[in-house]
Design a protein around this motif. Structure first.
Motif, PDB file in Angstrom:
ATOM      1  N   ALA A   1       0.835  -1.206   0.000  1.00 43.42           N
ATOM      2  CA  ALA A   1       0.000   0.000   0.000  1.00 43.42           C
ATOM      3  C   ALA A   1       0.863   1.247   0.000  1.00 43.42           C
ATOM      4  O   ALA A   1       0.602   2.204  -0.746  1.00 43.42           O
TER       5      ALA A   1
ATOM      6  N   TYR B   1      -4.413   5.121  -5.005  1.00 41.21           N
ATOM      7  CA  TYR B   1      -4.274   4.134  -3.929  1.00 41.21           C
ATOM      8  C   TYR B   1      -4.259   4.784  -2.553  1.00 41.21           C
ATOM      9  O   TYR B   1      -3.450   5.682  -2.310  1.00 41.21           O
TER      10      TYR B   1
ATOM     11  N   HIS C   1      -5.669   0.769   4.750  1.00 37.12           N
ATOM     12  CA  HIS C   1      -5.804  -0.673   4.510  1.00 37.12           C
ATOM     13  C   HIS C   1      -5.819  -1.456   5.817  1.00 37.12           C
ATOM     14  O   HIS C   1      -6.616  -2.367   6.013  1.00 37.12           O
TER      15      HIS C   1
ATOM     16  N   PHE D   1      -4.181  -7.238  -0.908  1.00 37.67           N
ATOM     17  CA  PHE D   1      -3.947  -5.949  -1.541  1.00 37.67           C
ATOM     18  C   PHE D   1      -4.354  -5.974  -3.012  1.00 37.67           C
ATOM     19  O   PHE D   1      -4.994  -5.055  -3.510  1.00 37.67           O
TER      20      PHE D   1
ATOM     21  N   SER E   1      -7.314  -3.740  -4.520  1.00 38.58           N
ATOM     22  CA  SER E   1      -6.954  -2.669  -5.433  1.00 38.58           C
ATOM     23  C   SER E   1      -7.486  -2.885  -6.832  1.00 38.58           C
ATOM     24  O   SER E   1      -7.935  -1.953  -7.481  1.00 38.58           O
TER      25      SER E   1
END
Lengths: 364, 454
Positions: A253, A264, A270, A309, A313
């Motif tokens: 991240a 992001y 996160h 992740f 994403s």
């Protein structure tokens, strides 16, 4: 003097037992669960009770079918733990049949089909959660704003029962987006992360403490993390999986956030949102479905983190903990096959260390 | 801050090995009690095989009178030792008697002359300083010395370093990592000079230039006692190691003290080391200069059902029934174990005698037996056994193969032979799976099938 018994050594035994492990894990889940029930009111408690009850029933039925001692295996506490974990990942105002279907599915398909406790390949709670998410996406992404117990506007006990069993009266009045879903939706609509976070009011403290919309037991990263630390202190789990998983997510991240901050969100977002904390401390660390060596656990945790992740994403689902853990569960036998501890007196390949014919240690 | 807490912090830095377990010690009851002597039983039963290797050969016949300390059996081969009469008396019989390991073995029955003074008259003094290494080894074999820690490997064979190998360090094992046992602790406290004498003789016999006494840090008094008798620049030094089971396993102690790893399938002399137990070397220090045989040993008698626990000097051959009468046991006695609770053998008959390898006699009651035979759950793959195994094996995987009776795979791919049956895996298993028991059976079956092939 009575007659002598002669059993094989060892004649002493540590105090640990399967039911003790399960009980401790459940106890460490209680604070986060209690917080969830407080935040989302009676319906959340209904979901928990329904999950546990259906799981126990399913377990008893399966054990009876398999001719195994029902009472003994019910007492080990593993079915309760599975159902408890599942309930914590469900939307708090979810209808009764989601909870019952989930609890039953977790036990029957997730665990007993493989042969019961210790035999399952996949984490049963996550298997049920993913099955529910894929089958009933509407119900599984129906989030409500927290309405703490006994506060104004919170449903009372009877209204809670009505919500669970008869459905929510007016959907729009209560529904809300979880922050992680909000950012995802914004992303697909072309809003930058900063805009989404601003309009979704991402607040580190609210997110960390858990005064936000989300699954019943996943919102308070703080309480889940504390429970996880207790498990670490009691050596039920080791640090390897949680650290590898959280670390990988944070690393990826941060990297992506540095490259393209408008696309992001940062690492903290996160770590504190969705089911990552619960996943890292309680789900990925499931003893049965994770590797048994330390190096294997590091690989497993890193794999979970990377998949979380990637799914968050670039995947089509806002949350990826369930999928990530299941995918890595499938890789566990492989990891255990290749990552073996180095045996005393042998090299990494398992061959005996070379014996020097003429050792000159004494002479030198 | 009190001293105990400070020592605890200091102990964190003591040397050790990876993995292992911390069982409750139960040592405080007997550790502070001086060694006492048990009287002679009316009859002593001296089995002819008390050591690893070949049994001894009897040199006496029924009806013969023997003096205390007189040789009654000679070594039956290189890997064997002499036996000596533990008391003055009459040889009544040589017959089959129960043993701790199970099968009945040939045993000399000695009727003790109770009116006799029982003074050791039979001896053959010698001066170790003037003897060569091979003369020393022969004298040690004649003393009947075997590993008193429980392994019963003949001491002369252990100190004999094969041609082409050289040993620089003698590792002296004073760990005593098994719960309950305190014989080595008491010997270090009460016979430190004899121990040091024994170490010097053993160093000479093995050709070692230095010796390290490894003692677990729960016996700091013993460490201090020994250090007080050694010079600053002495070739013998005392090293504290962490209190952790199985610290006293030879290969793990060698790793902890010297950092050297004995290759799998190899011997400690492959890495320039020879090791012995403190109890053995203390006896060596006493017996060899006087030219006497091993006729008695120190035994810890403990366990919840023993009325007068402690460390006792017991003549070899004393039946357990007599020992337990002397120390008193409570009526719930259910299980009698020779050795420690982790690796000791439970006996099936109280006619079993105390032999050279018996370091402890533990008496347990009903609750312990019930806890041992508790419900077994399926493996939940928690990895506790993997974290406990000091050899870094995977006991869970091995036991799954054992259940499938795939003993060949266990040995060829999962290194079953490296298991030395310490029992850590079964100790920690939350599912109560008898892991080490499975591995023990698998090893025995493989041994047998290999014998058949050969």
């Amino acid at each position: 003097m009575n007659t002598l018994t002669a059993q094989a050594a060892p004649h002493t035994h540590g105090a640990n037992s399967v039911s003790r492990i399960m009980l401790i894990v459940i106890l460490t889940l209680v604070p986060a669960t209690g917080w969830g029930v407080y935040q989302f009111g009676w319906p959340a408690l209904n979901v928990l009770v329904l999950c546990v009850a259906s799981a126990l029933l399913a377990e008893a039925a399966c054990l009876r079918l398999a001719n195994k001692p029902v009472g003994l295996f019910l007492k080990d506490g593993s079915a309760i733990l599975t159902a408890w974990l599942l309930a914590m990942t469900l939307p708090p105002w979810t209808p009764w049949w989601i909870a019952v279907f989930g609890g039953t599915f977790a036990i029957v398909v997730g665990k007993q089909i493989f042969g019961g406790i210790g035999q399952n390949v996949f984490n049963p709670a996550m298997l049920a959660r993913v099955a529910l998410l894929v089958s009933f996406p509407m119900e599984m992404t129906f989030w409500v704003e927290p309405k703490p117990l006994f506060s104004a506007g919170a449903p009372n006990f009877m209204e809670g029962l009505a919500i669970t069993f008869l459905g929510v009266p007016s959907l729009d009045s209560v529904s809300s987006a979880s922050i992680i879903g909000h950012v995802k939706t914004g992303f697909t609509q072309g809003h930058s992360v900063a805009d989404s976070l601003a309009s979704g009011q991402f607040d580190i403290f609210a997110q960390g403490l858990g005064t936000v919309a989300g699954s019943m037991g996943e919102t308070s990263a703080l309480l889940i993390g504390l429970g996880g630390l207790v498990l670490l202190a009691l050596r039920i789990i080791t640090w390897h999986i949680p650290v590898a998983m959280l670390g990988t997510v944070a690393l990826l991240a941060t990297l992506c956030n540095l490259i393209a901050p408008e696309l992001y969100p940062n690492a903290l977002f996160h770590l504190l949102s969705g089911g990552l904390m619960l996943g890292a401390f309680f789900i990925a660390t499931d003893l049965v479905t994770s590797p048994s060596t330390r190096v294997g656990q590091l690989i497993f945790g890193a794999g979970c983190g990377a998949l979380v992740f990637v799914i968050r994403s670039w995947g089509s689902f806002p949350e990826g903990v369930g999928f990530a853990v299941l995918l890595m569960n499938a890789a566990t036998p492989l990891i255990d096959h290749y990552v073996r501890p180095r045996i005393y007196g042998r090299n990494r390949k398992g061959e005996p260390l070379a014996i020097k014919e003429n050792n000159e240690r004494g002479a030198s | 801050m009190n001293l105990k807490a400070l020592t605890k912090i200091k102990n964190v830095f003591n040397k050790s090995f990876a993995h292992g377990i911390h069982p409750r010690e139960y040592k405080d009851i007997t550790a502070s009690l001086p060694i006492r002597r048990l009287p002679f039983a009316p009859r002593l039963y001296i089995p002819l095989n008390q050591n690893i290797g070949s049994p001894s050969e009897a040199m006496v016949s029924p009806g013969q009178e023997v003096l205390r300390g007189q040789p009654i059996a000679k070594a039956g081969g290189y890997l064997s030792v002499a036996l000596h009469a533990p008391a003055t008396g009459l040889i009544e019989d040589i017959r089959l008697m129960p043993s701790a390991k199970g099968p009945k073995v040939k045993t000399i029955v000695l009727k003790v002359y109770e009116a006799d003074s029982q003074h050791v008259v039979y001896n053959n003094p010698c001066d170790p300083a003037r003897m060569s290494s091979s003369e020393l080894l022969q004298a040690i074999q004649d003393c009947g010395l075997v590993g008193l820690g429980g392994a019963t490997f003949p001491t002369h064979a252990k100190l004999h370093i094969p041609r082409g190998h050289q040993v620089d360090t003698l590792v002296v094992n004073g760990c005593e990592c098994e719960p309950y046992l305190t014989t080595d602790h008491r010997v270090m406290l009460e016979q430190p000079q004899q121990l040091i004498n024994g170490i010097r003789i053993a160093m000479k016999a093995a050709g070692a230039t230095q010796a390290i006494i490894g003692v677990e840090d729960n016996k700091l008094d013993a460490i201090e006692r020994l250090r007080s008798l050694l010079r600053e620049d002495d070739s013998i030094r005392v090293q504290a190691v962490k209190t952790k089971y199985p610290q006293g396993a030879e290969r793990l102690l060698i790793k902890a003290l010297t950092g050297r790893i004995v290759p799998s399938g190899g011997h400690s002399h492959d890495v320039g080391i020879c090791s012995n137990n403190v109890g053995t070397l203390a006896q060596l220090g006493v017996l060899l200069p006087q030219g006497q045989g091993l006729i008695e040993r120190v035994v810890t008698i403990a366990g919840p059902e023993v009325e007068r626990p402690g460390n006792y000097i017991i003549p070899i051959g004393t039946p357990l029934r007599f020992v337990l009468q002397q120390v008193g046991v409570k009526s719930q006695t259910q299980e009698v174990i020779l050795g420690g609770p982790m690796m000791g053998d439970a006996v099936s008959s109280l006619d079993t005698p105390v032999t050279k390898g018996v370091s402890g006699i533990l008496v347990f009651g009903e609750s312990n037996v019930a806890a041992e035979s508790r419900q077994t759950f399926p493996c939940i793959k928690c990895g506790q056994c993997v974290k406990a195994c000091p050899m870094h094996l995977n006991p869970a995987q091995l036991s799954m193969l054992a259940e499938k009776r795939d003993y060949i795979t266990m040995e060829q791919r999962f290194h079953l032979k490296n298991c030395f049956e310490c029992g850590c895996c079964a100790f920690v298993c939350p599912a109560g799976i008898p892991l080490v028991q499975y591995l023990r059976i698998a090893k025995a079956i493989n041994r047998e099938s290999q014998l058949k092939v050969a």
